[in-house]
Motif scaffolding. Structure first.
Motif, PDB file in Angstrom:
ATOM      1  N   TRP A  65       1.379   5.674  -4.700  1.00  0.00           N
ATOM      2  CA  TRP A  65       1.866   6.519  -5.455  1.00  0.00           C
ATOM      3  C   TRP A  65       2.508   6.248  -6.725  1.00  0.00           C
ATOM      4  CZ3 TRP A  65      -0.581  10.915  -5.673  1.00  0.00           C
ATOM      5  CH2 TRP A  65      -1.163  11.418  -4.370  1.00  0.00           C
TER       6      TRP A  65
ATOM      7  N   ASN B  14       0.569   4.504  -9.104  1.00  0.00           N
ATOM      8  CA  ASN B  14      -0.140   5.490  -9.805  1.00  0.00           C
ATOM      9  C   ASN B  14       0.560   5.956 -10.777  1.00  0.00           C
ATOM     10  OD1 ASN B  14      -2.394   5.111  -8.267  1.00  0.00           O
ATOM     11  ND2 ASN B  14      -2.080   6.817  -6.973  1.00  0.00           N
ATOM     12  N   ALA B  15       1.920   6.397 -10.674  1.00  0.00           N
ATOM     13  CA  ALA B  15       2.722   6.940 -11.802  1.00  0.00           C
ATOM     14  C   ALA B  15       3.024   5.792 -12.968  1.00  0.00           C
ATOM     15  CB  ALA B  15       4.236   7.537 -11.062  1.00  0.00           C
TER      16      ALA B  15
ATOM     17  N   THR C 252       0.750  -1.140  -0.135  1.00  0.00           N
ATOM     18  CA  THR C 252       0.014   0.218   0.130  1.00  0.00           C
ATOM     19  C   THR C 252       0.796   1.183   0.008  1.00  0.00           C
ATOM     20  OG1 THR C 252      -1.536  -1.220   1.253  1.00  0.00           O
ATOM     21  CG2 THR C 252      -1.999   1.114   1.255  1.00  0.00           C
ATOM     22  N   ARG C 253       2.002   1.227   0.421  1.00  0.00           N
ATOM     23  CA  ARG C 253       2.883   2.190   0.706  1.00  0.00           C
ATOM     24  C   ARG C 253       3.615   2.547  -0.713  1.00  0.00           C
ATOM     25  NH1 ARG C 253       5.233   4.518   5.321  1.00  0.00           N
ATOM     26  NH2 ARG C 253       6.827   5.182   3.843  1.00  0.00           N
TER      27      ARG C 253
ATOM     28  N   VAL D   7      -8.743   3.962 -10.082  1.00  0.00           N
ATOM     29  CA  VAL D   7      -7.363   3.206  -9.977  1.00  0.00           C
ATOM     30  C   VAL D   7      -6.501   3.850  -9.077  1.00  0.00           C
ATOM     31  CG1 VAL D   7      -7.731   2.230 -12.680  1.00  0.00           C
ATOM     32  CG2 VAL D   7      -6.938   4.585 -12.182  1.00  0.00           C
TER      33      VAL D   7
ATOM     34  N   LEU E 113       9.247  10.742 -12.840  1.00  0.00           N
ATOM     35  CA  LEU E 113       8.661  11.247 -11.670  1.00  0.00           C
ATOM     36  C   LEU E 113       9.518  10.555 -10.446  1.00  0.00           C
ATOM     37  CD1 LEU E 113       4.919  11.044 -12.310  1.00  0.00           C
ATOM     38  CD2 LEU E 113       5.932  13.036 -11.931  1.00  0.00           C
ATOM     39  N   GLY E 114      10.580  10.213 -10.763  1.00  0.00           N
ATOM     40  CA  GLY E 114      11.302   9.607  -9.784  1.00  0.00           C
ATOM     41  C   GLY E 114      11.326   8.022  -9.131  1.00  0.00           C
TER      42      GLY E 114
ATOM     43  N   ARG F 100      -3.286   3.981  -3.948  1.00  0.00           N
ATOM     44  CA  ARG F 100      -3.478   4.108  -2.271  1.00  0.00           C
ATOM     45  C   ARG F 100      -4.634   3.441  -1.777  1.00  0.00           C
ATOM     46  NH1 ARG F 100      -3.988   9.696  -1.378  1.00  0.00           N
ATOM     47  NH2 ARG F 100      -4.872   9.749  -3.001  1.00  0.00           N
TER      48      ARG F 100
ATOM     49  N   ALA G 189       1.011   3.700 -13.899  1.00  0.00           N
ATOM     50  CA  ALA G 189      -0.221   3.719 -14.890  1.00  0.00           C
ATOM     51  C   ALA G 189      -0.029   4.424 -15.992  1.00  0.00           C
ATOM     52  CB  ALA G 189      -1.382   3.970 -14.101  1.00  0.00           C
ATOM     53  N   TRP G 190       0.815   5.333 -15.995  1.00  0.00           N
ATOM     54  CA  TRP G 190       1.260   6.470 -17.380  1.00  0.00           C
ATOM     55  C   TRP G 190       2.267   5.894 -17.937  1.00  0.00           C
ATOM     56  CZ3 TRP G 190      -2.028  10.471 -18.730  1.00  0.00           C
ATOM     57  CH2 TRP G 190      -3.190  10.835 -17.662  1.00  0.00           C
TER      58      TRP G 190
END
Lengths: 249, 359
Positions: free
Chosen positions: B241, B244-245, B237-238, B302, B256-257, B305, B247-248
């Motif tokens: 983010w 999520n990144a 879960t951590r 989607v 985005l690092g 988190r 997904a692009w």
């Protein structure tokens, strides 16, 4: 200030660009030009540290970019790939994603306020709750620029941001990039195919010829001979309604 | 005037969305709790909800029959369903995300079949146990840890093979599911071959791993499942983010690092451990890992988190629901839960596919 020293890049054993020396002040917009396969995207990806250079150094405000740790780099450099398949998230979430390099676990009020500002700046506030999969190409491109701005970077790298946009959206998106670069003092590199758009919006150019050579200078100094040498198409430079333009002959 | 301007700021829509997602989570939790109380009351010794709650409140030391039924028989089975459902759904959710393939799951990647193959090998080739039909539920596995260990090795080896293929050949993540299907078929064939050469009692014991059954679960199994699930649920879960990144696309995520290769490796390894552990203890349970994440995506979208913890909740609901159905539908015969999830999951998947218009 972006300082590039003796940068050489290549792809699969072939050298695309040899010994690039370039200094770009904050607020400047550089158009990266050149024929297909000349290495424009590879150069942008190299600057974004997504592709290893064959040699040379890149410094941003005096810091070598390859020394930065991932998140620290993402706080300095924003990169927009050539094509992005949208994820099924809202416009707001998509822009907020740019805060990831700054976040630990939760997005704070400061992050949300910044995203609000950016959406206002880009004229996207009304679309905040819309899904990215339902956006037009121009809207999606603006959202992605919004995400790049949310990273709060010093260097903005855009790989063909207007390629599949219609005329109105090309002008709007590039005007936005130009205005943003000046207002926020960003060093901006944009890969463009359309020379006339470059003439209209960029301050400087970098023209790759695909054989390792390059030309660079102020946009006003780009000559038809340089273009013919790189693209192998004869052009003349003219002016129409106050806008300089190149026309193939 | 400025108050209305503030509330209509773009972030208002974001806050609104967050509230709706929290509400969805509470509803999932409520459904799960109601289902738990209902499931604890059902069986050959039916108990009304109040008595279930009383027996739970009375603790395991109480001597009345209700307490015995709840604490020794139904609760470990129920908790095993909960934990295995959570593990499989979480594994499926992260596999789908990092491979960017909606078909990825412990079953389609072959991890579950690999674990069953490992257990079969331990039972037959290493002589770890056999099934003696003395009564309806008499399993004699002489060396349970050997079987479970071998199942773990089988599941993790499959996952490792997939990761190795990914690293060596630079396969597109989308194509890895094909490699998983090949490895899964290999494991299934291996299981059949080993069963072919086994004695009748050994073959019967191996069957328990080729179709998942919660009857194997006791407090010891529940303890192990919880021990593995808890830290991995937090860890995964951590990464919300970062997923999520992802997904692009990989380049966007790197810009985005996000350390894409490392993230993919750790997340897939964590998913494989979750799937292998629950298969090692309970046998192959399909479709939960595939269906539960899709259900949650339909409800809340989607954002990982939320998606990851909610997929775990949905997996618990689906598996517990399937097991309760399997216990009741032709009682007193208890159907193996693996068969029930497949029977329910296949049509559900088709409905989802049709609703989404083939996307």
């Amino acid at each position: 200030m972006l300082r590039i020293e003796a940068l050489s890049i290549g792809h699969g054993g072939r050298t695309l660009l040899r010994g690039l020396e370039l200094e770009l002040p904050a607020g400047a917009l550089l158009a990266v030009l050149g024929p297909n396969g000349a290495g424009k995207s590879t150069l942008i990806r190299t600057l974004a540290q997504l592709h290893p250079p064959q040699g040379g150094r890149v410094q941003l405000d005096g810091t070598p970019l390859d020394r930065l740790e991932r998140s620290a780099r993402a706080r300095q450099v924003a990169y927009l790939p050539q094509q992005s398949r949208p994820a099924a998230v809202t416009v707001y979430e998509a822009v907020l994603l740019g805060r990831v390099p700054h976040l630990r676990w939760q997005a704070g009020e400061g992050d949300l306020a910044l995203v609000d500002d950016i959406l206002d700046h880009l004229g996207l506030a009304a679309l905040a709750a819309r899904r990215c999969t339902e956006l037009s190409g121009g809207e999606l491109q603006k959202v992605l620029i919004g995400r790049a701005l949310a990273q709060d970077p010093r260097l903005l790298l855009l790989d063909e941001p207007v390629n599949h946009l219609d005329l109105a959206n090309r002008l709007e998106v590039l005007a936005l990039v130009q205005r943003t670069a000046r207002e926020r003092d960003l060093v901006t590199l944009v890969v463009l195919h359309d020379l006339n758009l470059a003439l209209r919006f960029a301050d400087r150019f970098l023209l790759l010829d695909g054989d390792g050579g390059h030309r660079t200078g102020d946009m006003t100094a780009l000559t038809p001979e340089q273009i013919e040498q790189a693209y192998r198409v004869a052009v003349v430079r003219g002016e129409l309604a106050g806008h300089p333009l190149f026309v193939p002959i | 005037m400025d108050a209305t301007v503030l509330t209509s700021a773009p972030r208002a829509s974001f806050h609104h969305q967050a509230r709706r997602r929290l509400l969805a989570g509470l509803i999932l939790l409520l459904v799960l709790v109601v289902l738990m109380v209902y499931a604890l009351g059902q069986g050959s010794y039916p108990l009304p909800p109040m008595m279930v709650l009383e027996a739970l409140a009375g603790g395991p030391a109480a001597t009345d029959p209700a307490a015995h039924v709840i604490w020794s028989i139904r609760l470990p089975r129920l908790l095993a369903a909960l934990l295995a459902g959570m593990s499989l759904a979480l594994a499926g959710a992260v596999m789908q995300s990092v491979l960017r393939n909606p078909l990825a799951s412990p079953m389609t990647l072959g991890v579950s079949q690999g674990a069953a193959f490992g257990a079969t090998c331990a039972i037959v080739l290493l002589g770890a146990g056999e099934l003696n039909r003395l009564g309806p539920e008499t399993v004699v596995v002489e060396q349970p840890y050997l079987v479970v260990g071998a199942a773990l090795v089988g599941g993790l080896c499959t996952a490792a093979a997939i990761l190795l293929i990914a690293l060596l050949r630079q396969l597109r993540p989308e194509a890895l599911v094909l490699a998983g299907i090949a490895l899964g078929a290999f494991s299934s064939a291996g299981t059949m071959l080993v069963q072919y050469f086994a004695s009748d009692t050994q073959a019967a014991a191996t069957l328990f791993w080729t179709f998942g059954d919660l009857g194997k679960a006791g407090w010891r199994e529940v303890g192990w499942l919880a021990l593995v699930l808890a830290p991995l649920l937090v860890l995964l879960t951590r990464t919300g983010w970062q997923l999520n990144a992802m997904a692009w696309g990989e380049d966007s995520a790197r810009a985005l690092g996000v350390a894409v290769a490392r993230l993919r490796l750790t997340v897939l390894a964590a998913g494989a451990v979750l799937a292998a552990v629950s298969t090692a203890f309970l046998g192959v349970i399909g479709f939960v890992g595939l269906i539960a994440p899709h259900l949650v995506r339909l409800i809340i979208g989607v954002d990982h988190r939320y998606l990851l913890p909610y997929a775990a909740l949905a997996g618990a609901i689906v598996l517990l629901g399937a097991d309760t159905l399997g216990r009741l539908i032709i009682a007193p015969v208890v159907l193996p839960v693996g068969a029930v999830t497949a029977m329910l999951g296949a049509p559900l998947l088709l409905v989802l596919l049709l609703r989404r218009g083939g996307r």
